[in-house]
Design a protein around this motif. Structure first.
Motif, PDB file in Angstrom:
ATOM      1  N   PRO A   1       0.664   1.286 -13.236  1.00 34.67           N
ATOM      2  CA  PRO A   1       0.482  -0.147 -12.927  1.00 34.67           C
ATOM      3  C   PRO A   1       1.096  -0.549 -11.578  1.00 34.67           C
ATOM      4  O   PRO A   1       0.501  -1.324 -10.835  1.00 34.67           O
ATOM      5  N   LEU A   2       2.269  -0.007 -11.258  1.00 31.60           N
ATOM      6  CA  LEU A   2       2.897  -0.324  -9.966  1.00 31.60           C
ATOM      7  C   LEU A   2       2.046   0.222  -8.825  1.00 31.60           C
ATOM      8  O   LEU A   2       1.842  -0.461  -7.820  1.00 31.60           O
ATOM      9  N   LEU A   3       1.530   1.423  -8.968  1.00 33.73           N
ATOM     10  CA  LEU A   3       0.694   2.015  -7.919  1.00 33.73           C
ATOM     11  C   LEU A   3      -0.559   1.182  -7.687  1.00 33.73           C
ATOM     12  O   LEU A   3      -0.944   0.937  -6.542  1.00 33.73           O
ATOM     13  N   THR A   4      -1.169   0.735  -8.765  1.00 30.51           N
ATOM     14  CA  THR A   4      -2.366  -0.110  -8.654  1.00 30.51           C
ATOM     15  C   THR A   4      -2.023  -1.416  -7.955  1.00 30.51           C
ATOM     16  O   THR A   4      -2.747  -1.864  -7.062  1.00 30.51           O
ATOM     17  N   GLN A   5      -0.891  -2.014  -8.342  1.00 29.10           N
ATOM     18  CA  GLN A   5      -0.460  -3.270  -7.717  1.00 29.10           C
ATOM     19  C   GLN A   5      -0.195  -3.077  -6.220  1.00 29.10           C
ATOM     20  O   GLN A   5      -0.622  -3.892  -5.394  1.00 29.10           O
ATOM     21  N   LEU A   6       0.491  -2.003  -5.861  1.00 25.21           N
ATOM     22  CA  LEU A   6       0.774  -1.727  -4.448  1.00 25.21           C
ATOM     23  C   LEU A   6      -0.510  -1.489  -3.663  1.00 25.21           C
ATOM     24  O   LEU A   6      -0.668  -1.974  -2.541  1.00 25.21           O
TER      25      LEU A   6
END
Length: 133
Positions: free
Chosen positions: A21-26
């Motif tokens: 989820p963090l990678l997608t957000q970034l």
């Protein structure tokens, strides 16, 4: 048909899948920054970036030195990141280290964003593009 974003961010296999989820957000964040700065206005000059989060750059040293020794454009290694820009394809491959961020207790997400934009801006400025913020 789904079109791939010009800037992608993945984590090396040693990381937990809970980072997804963090990678997608970034990834969405940095592509949005590029849209705001009109990086995609000239279809003949669309820069692409493949970012990979790694624990340390030291574990990538063999790759960084091997590619540099091949005689082409080498890797640029800075504190916390390393990148290789291929001007013929307008593609950048970059490693973003995170262990030092974890150890420092820094705001990790913002520090990763800073490293992502540092790499992107070096290449973007070479093409006369506005800096990402």
């Amino acid at each position: 048909m789904q079109q791939e974003l010009p800037i992608t961010i993945v984590a090396e296999g040693k990381f937990s899948n809970s980072l997804k989820p963090l990678l997608t957000q970034l990834e969405l964040w940095i592509n949005f920054q590029a849209v705001k700065a009109d990086w995609y206005g000239n279809e003949d000059c669309i820069l692409s970036f493949d970012f990979t989060l790694v624990r340390t750059l030291e574990e990538k040293t063999p790759l960084l030195t091997a590619v540099s020794a091949e005689g082409g454009e080498g890797w640029i290694v800075e504190s916390g990141y390393a990148y290789h820009y291929d001007s013929s394809s307008l593609k950048t491959i970059a490693f973003i280290a995170v262990n030092d961020l974890i150890q420092n207790g820094t705001g990790i997400e913002q520090a990763i964003k800073d490293r992502l934009t540092s790499v992107a801006n070096v290449i973007g400025l070479q093409h006369g593009l506005l800096a990402l913020v």
